[in-house]
Design a protein around this motif. Structure first.
Motif, PDB file in Angstrom:
ATOM      1  N   ASN A  60       1.019  -1.263   0.024  1.00 52.05           N
ATOM      2  CA  ASN A  60      -0.020  -0.005  -0.063  1.00 52.05           C
ATOM      3  C   ASN A  60       0.830   1.249   0.009  1.00 52.05           C
ATOM      4  O   ASN A  60       1.913   1.326   0.922  1.00 52.05           O
ATOM      5  N   CYS A  61       0.634   1.957  -0.954  1.00 50.45           N
ATOM      6  CA  CYS A  61       1.391   3.324  -1.140  1.00 50.45           C
ATOM      7  C   CYS A  61       1.010   4.134   0.169  1.00 50.45           C
ATOM      8  O   CYS A  61       0.056   4.071   0.762  1.00 50.45           O
ATOM      9  N   ALA A  62       2.124   4.715   0.772  1.00 53.30           N
ATOM     10  CA  ALA A  62       2.151   5.777   1.932  1.00 53.30           C
ATOM     11  C   ALA A  62       1.267   6.872   1.797  1.00 53.30           C
ATOM     12  O   ALA A  62       0.917   7.521   2.894  1.00 53.30           O
ATOM     13  N   HIS A  63       0.726   7.220   0.475  1.00 55.11           N
ATOM     14  CA  HIS A  63       0.100   8.341  -0.007  1.00 55.11           C
ATOM     15  C   HIS A  63      -1.437   7.741   0.574  1.00 55.11           C
ATOM     16  O   HIS A  63      -2.029   8.330   1.754  1.00 55.11           O
ATOM     17  N   LEU A  64      -2.082   7.097  -0.107  1.00 59.82           N
ATOM     18  CA  LEU A  64      -3.561   6.815   0.115  1.00 59.82           C
ATOM     19  C   LEU A  64      -3.792   5.188  -0.319  1.00 59.82           C
ATOM     20  O   LEU A  64      -4.814   4.880  -0.643  1.00 59.82           O
ATOM     21  N   GLY A  65      -2.637   4.538  -0.175  1.00 55.88           N
ATOM     22  CA  GLY A  65      -2.971   3.100   0.045  1.00 55.88           C
ATOM     23  C   GLY A  65      -2.835   2.420  -1.340  1.00 55.88           C
ATOM     24  O   GLY A  65      -3.180   1.282  -1.254  1.00 55.88           O
ATOM     25  N   CYS A  66      -2.911   2.966  -2.506  1.00 55.45           N
ATOM     26  CA  CYS A  66      -2.895   2.414  -3.740  1.00 55.45           C
ATOM     27  C   CYS A  66      -1.833   1.252  -3.937  1.00 55.45           C
ATOM     28  O   CYS A  66      -0.861   1.383  -3.129  1.00 55.45           O
ATOM     29  N   PRO A  67      -2.057   0.123  -4.677  1.00 57.00           N
ATOM     30  CA  PRO A  67      -1.041  -0.743  -4.742  1.00 57.00           C
ATOM     31  C   PRO A  67       0.125  -0.513  -5.504  1.00 57.00           C
ATOM     32  O   PRO A  67      -0.025  -0.230  -6.760  1.00 57.00           O
ATOM     33  N   MET A 115       6.566   2.223  -8.242  1.00 52.62           N
ATOM     34  CA  MET A 115       5.924   3.144  -8.656  1.00 52.62           C
ATOM     35  C   MET A 115       4.301   2.992  -8.519  1.00 52.62           C
ATOM     36  O   MET A 115       3.784   1.786  -8.476  1.00 52.62           O
ATOM     37  N   CYS A 116       3.561   4.041  -7.859  1.00 55.98           N
ATOM     38  CA  CYS A 116       2.206   4.146  -7.466  1.00 55.98           C
ATOM     39  C   CYS A 116       1.184   4.313  -8.718  1.00 55.98           C
ATOM     40  O   CYS A 116       1.509   5.561  -9.362  1.00 55.98           O
ATOM     41  N   PRO A 117       0.401   3.679  -8.919  1.00 53.33           N
ATOM     42  CA  PRO A 117      -0.514   4.115 -10.480  1.00 53.33           C
ATOM     43  C   PRO A 117      -1.561   5.095 -10.061  1.00 53.33           C
ATOM     44  O   PRO A 117      -2.110   5.715 -10.924  1.00 53.33           O
ATOM     45  N   CYS A 118      -1.716   5.640  -8.477  1.00 51.97           N
ATOM     46  CA  CYS A 118      -2.854   6.138  -8.476  1.00 51.97           C
ATOM     47  C   CYS A 118      -2.433   7.839  -8.810  1.00 51.97           C
ATOM     48  O   CYS A 118      -3.116   8.692  -9.480  1.00 51.97           O
ATOM     49  N   HIS A 119      -1.609   8.453  -7.864  1.00 57.95           N
ATOM     50  CA  HIS A 119      -1.100   9.830  -7.965  1.00 57.95           C
ATOM     51  C   HIS A 119       0.063   9.940  -8.363  1.00 57.95           C
ATOM     52  O   HIS A 119       0.736  11.078  -8.063  1.00 57.95           O
ATOM     53  N   GLY A 120       0.754   8.927  -8.654  1.00 54.40           N
ATOM     54  CA  GLY A 120       2.302   9.181  -9.058  1.00 54.40           C
ATOM     55  C   GLY A 120       3.339   9.149  -7.926  1.00 54.40           C
ATOM     56  O   GLY A 120       4.269   9.830  -8.475  1.00 54.40           O
ATOM     57  N   GLY A 121       2.963   8.514  -7.013  1.00 55.41           N
ATOM     58  CA  GLY A 121       4.082   8.537  -5.857  1.00 55.41           C
ATOM     59  C   GLY A 121       5.152   7.530  -6.389  1.00 55.41           C
ATOM     60  O   GLY A 121       4.924   6.466  -7.056  1.00 55.41           O
ATOM     61  N   VAL A 122       6.593   7.685  -6.224  1.00 58.09           N
ATOM     62  CA  VAL A 122       7.673   6.782  -6.497  1.00 58.09           C
ATOM     63  C   VAL A 122       8.441   6.574  -5.222  1.00 58.09           C
ATOM     64  O   VAL A 122       8.713   7.582  -4.516  1.00 58.09           O
ATOM     65  N   GLY A 181       6.548  12.596  -5.777  1.00 56.79           N
ATOM     66  CA  GLY A 181       5.255  12.353  -5.744  1.00 56.79           C
ATOM     67  C   GLY A 181       4.576  12.851  -4.480  1.00 56.79           C
ATOM     68  O   GLY A 181       5.375  13.291  -3.429  1.00 56.79           O
ATOM     69  N   PRO A 182       3.380  12.567  -4.375  1.00 56.53           N
ATOM     70  CA  PRO A 182       2.748  13.203  -3.077  1.00 56.53           C
ATOM     71  C   PRO A 182       2.955  12.431  -1.880  1.00 56.53           C
ATOM     72  O   PRO A 182       2.557  12.986  -1.132  1.00 56.53           O
ATOM     73  N   PRO A 183       3.468  11.097  -1.818  1.00 56.95           N
ATOM     74  CA  PRO A 183       3.458  10.656  -0.411  1.00 56.95           C
ATOM     75  C   PRO A 183       4.451  11.552   0.376  1.00 56.95           C
ATOM     76  O   PRO A 183       5.199  12.091  -0.140  1.00 56.95           O
ATOM     77  N   GLU A 184       4.108  11.560   1.655  1.00 60.65           N
ATOM     78  CA  GLU A 184       4.930  12.343   2.717  1.00 60.65           C
ATOM     79  C   GLU A 184       6.005  11.272   3.372  1.00 60.65           C
ATOM     80  O   GLU A 184       6.574  11.974   4.114  1.00 60.65           O
TER      81      GLU A 184
HETATM   82  S1  FES Z   1      -1.761   6.461  -3.518  1.00 63.17           S
HETATM   83 FE1  FES Z   1       0.044   6.326  -4.223  1.00 63.17          FE
HETATM   84  S2  FES Z   1       0.452   8.354  -5.014  1.00 63.17           S
HETATM   85 FE2  FES Z   1      -1.418   8.535  -3.930  1.00 63.17          FE
END
Ligand code: FES
Lengths: 214, 499
Positions: free
Chosen positions: A125-132, A143-150, A160-163
């Motif tokens: 789970n992406c540390a931003h909003l949990g996408c795989p 790489m995260c498919p949702c908001h482009g976190g890497v 990308g957006p993850p903090e």
């Molecule tokens: S959930 Fe991964 S970048 Fe937003």
């Protein structure tokens, strides 16, 4: 008597003529007794309602429990099946299941083996909003498919957006098996630990081994 | 014939004597409304109500087949789509009905806002309307969860991550939302209860309260510039208006409602027949990482906003913005309960509405193309236009291979293909000198990861030589002026100092 009369007028100012006639016929004492009984009825209902609400609330709050009561050690397989220096996608059965969970109890994690007995097990789970997040071994990035976190291979945030970096599971090796402490969707509120919260300023010189500056 | 008519009348009377609904219905139906409210602008509320009825009917029909179990839901939807005769059509009508309902509710709200219809004495009608809007969105979200595919699963995941940011109670709220520690069987069961019992029940009740107030308080008169609302005089003025220039609601205004509702229903039917149902997408197996989750239409704008927020703003924004938005909506009729209704004299209101509408449109549009997301398969699927390689040296070709193999293409497009997360690189050589490229590749920065650890010096050399060739014909690549000057200074044999 007059006191009762007053209170009667105060509590039901807009009583219809019919009941006024009734009160004429039956006298204020009878009527105010009826109001008293009505109030008693309301109070009784309130009391019973409250008594019933307690178990209802308890029932509704049943899922709210300590994280530790949901978690247990799950085996990811033989520790030696993970090659050193590589990151592998594994899936395991969620320890906390119901028979009707279907495929949802099939949870995944990334295992990175750094040394003989050194592992890092990342939540997918992406540390931003949990996408795989998806692992790309060629560029050594998640790489995260949702908001482009890497994220980098060690889980630290690349862009990308993850903090923060990817969440990790606690692990141990028992009887040659790699085990993780799992059972709960990793999120900011639970025991998922933070990895390498890296600020953009320190990104460039990470670990001092990029051999590039100057 | 007359005998039949008489029998009919007798039956009617028999029921009427017992039900006694004729008078209240007549009152409601024949009450006078200002003549100019019989307008096509006033048809959205009734259309929203019609759509609510459609959703209830189609929802019940779907519940005849749908299995609200995490293990079976996805299969039962596929059976609805492919085996139950016209099951796909009912799913499509329910799905499109939902899209239309969200849209019509928003349009209704915008119209009411623009016409100042929330002002005295209709403040509570607006307040109830705000809750109706929230519940409509709640229905859309819970409905998306019932589809129980990958989008539903990861959409819930986003809900979890948002709730988990609430201080102190985050963990408890997550458990409450999911019915346990993870998205699983208990989660679907509770979303089924919400979608089928809790929210629609409340929604229907509030919708009736809303309609009741519309009937009791009368339909908002057409706003006229200069006709101000004052609490002391409004009711008398309104009564005078309906008295002098009023027409009975039925048929005066109602025929337009009927025609518009029918048109909306027809549009739902046509969209359903032409575009079909949405999903279910991939099965809800969280170990499948080959997925690109996306929310349904009404939430696309949130998806886009979350992508553009700087990391430091994330938590405060997620926790505070919804509260501010809802409080703002609720406050509207209390902040401006009197005064001008006409949009001709309310520039701030018009501007606010226009800003919100444009912002919503832009974010929704962006969310459709998701320029912030890496294209996960660009590196292996997108081809490199041949003209980029026609005269390439082996080193440049090697660089091109590295460019693809290291997933650079997932974020950078060339020849119009590839990700849009980073800038397109077709003309990168005109913007950056080789040294700058080297530095950027190695250290990253901005939104780019550092590749220093993942590329050998030889690979970096090859990659940069490839990037150096990326400039339009006839446009020279960028160069480092100071370096060139220094170099030409170093040449002792007389040449010119200005390159
Ligand atoms: S959930 Fe991964 S970048 Fe937003």
């Amino acid at each position: 008597m007059s006191d009762q009369n007053d209170s009667q007028q105060r509590t039901e100012p807009d009583i219809e003529t019919a009941s006024e006639q009734a009160s004429d016929r039956e006298g204020p004492a009878v009527v105010s007794r009826r109001w008293l009984l009505l109030k008693a009825g309301i109070a009784l209902n309130g009391l019973v309602g409250l008594a019933l609400a307690v178990p209802v609330v308890r029932y509704l709050l049943a899922p709210v429990r300590k994280d530790s009561s949901y978690k247990s050690w799950v085996s990811l397989g033989d520790a030696n099946s993970f090659p050193v220096g590589e990151t592998r996608l594994v899936s395991f059965k969620n320890p906390w299941t119901q028979p009707w969970d279907g495929q949802t109890d099939n949870v995944a994690a990334y295992v990175r083996r750094e040394g003989a007995s050194q592992f890092t097990v990342f939540a997918i789970n992406c540390a931003h909003l949990g996408c795989p997040v998806r692992w790309f071994p060629q560029s050594q990035l998640f790489m995260c498919p949702c908001h482009g976190g890497v994220y980098y291979a060690d889980g630290s945030r690349a862009s990308g957006p993850p903090e923060r970096g990817l969440f990790t599971y606690d692990y141990k090796i028992a009887g040659g098996q790699l085990q993780i402490d799992a059972g709960q969707m990793p999120s900011l509120s639970n025991t998922a630990k933070l990895v390498n919260i890296s600020s953009p300023a320190t990104n460039s010189g990470r670990n001092g081994d990029c051999g590039c500056r100057g | 014939m007359p005998g039949m008519k008489q029998t009919g009348k007798r039956i009617y009377d028999w029921f009427e004597q017992r039900l006694q609904v004729e008078d209240p219905i007549k009152d409601a139906v024949l009450h006078k409304v200002p003549r100019n409210t019989a307008s096509w602008w006033y048809v959205f509320g009734s259309a929203a109500f019609t759509l609510l009825m459609l959703q209830i009917v189609t929802g019940i029909l779907l519940a005849l087949v749908y299995v609200p179990s995490a293990a079976e839901a996805w299969n039962s939807l596929n059976i609805l789509n492919h085996q139950v005769p016209l099951g796909w059509f009912l799913r499509a009508v329910h799905g499109w009905g939902s899209n239309f309902m969200v849209a019509v509710v928003f349009i209704h709200m915008a119209q009411v806002f623009l016409f100042g219809a929330y002002k005295f004495p209709r403040e509570l009608t607006w307040t109830v309307g705000v809750f109706l809007l929230l519940m409509t969105l709640g229905m859309a979200f819970t409905g998306q969860v019932l589809r129980f595919d990958q989008d539903a699963y990861w959409g819930l995941g986003i809900g979890v991550f948002i709730l988990s940011r609430v201080p102190w109670m985050g963990g408890g709220l997550v458990h409450l939302l999911l019915g346990g520690p993870t998205i699983a069987g208990a989660t679907l069961s509770r979303f089924f209860a919400l979608h089928v019992f809790v929210i629609p029940g409340t929604l229907l009740f509030l919708a009736l309260v809303h309609v009741w107030m519309v009937i009791k308080l009368g339909i908002n008169e057409w706003p006229m510039p200069g006709r101000l609302v004052r609490k002391s005089t409004y009711i008398a003025e309104y009564n005078q208006l309906t008295h002098e220039d009023g027409i009975p609601f039925v048929p005066g205004a109602f025929w337009k409602d009927l025609i518009f509702s029918a048109a909306v229903l027809a549009a739902v039917g046509v969209c359903a027949a032409v575009f079909g149902p949405s999903g279910p997408g991939g099965q809800p197996d969280p170990s499948i990482t080959q997925t690109v989750p996306k929310p349904d239409f009404p939430f696309l704008w949130i998806y886009a906003v979350l992508s553009y927020l700087p990391p430091s703003m994330e938590t405060p924004f997620i926790l505070i913005a919804p509260i501010v938005m809802i409080a703002g909506l609720l406050a509207v009729p209390f902040v401006a309960s009197e005064g001008e209704k006409s949009w001709h004299r309310r520039p701030v209101a018009v501007l606010a509405l226009a800003t919100i509408a444009v912002g919503w449109g832009v974010f929704t549009h962006l969310a459709m193309s998701t320029p912030w997301s890496p294209h996960m398969s660009a590196w292996s699927a997108d081809t490199l236009p041949v003209e980029y390689l026609r005269e390439a040296t082996p080193l440049v070709r090697q660089g091109a291979v590295i460019f693809q193999a290291k997933q650079c293409r997932n974020c950078h497009s060339i020849g119009g293909h590839g990700g849009e997360r980073g800038p397109a690189l077709d003309a990168v050589a005109t913007r950056m000198t080789p040294d700058q490229m080297r530095y950027k590749v190695v250290t990253g920065g901005g939104n780019m990861p550092a590749y220093g650890k993942n590329l050998s010096p030889a690979e970096i050399e090859a990659l940069v030589s490839f990037l150096e060739t990326l400039h339009p014909k006839g446009e020279p690549p960028a160069f480092d002026a100071s370096q060139q000057a220094a170099q030409s200074n170093a040449v002792p044999a007389g040449g010119s100092n200005t390159p």
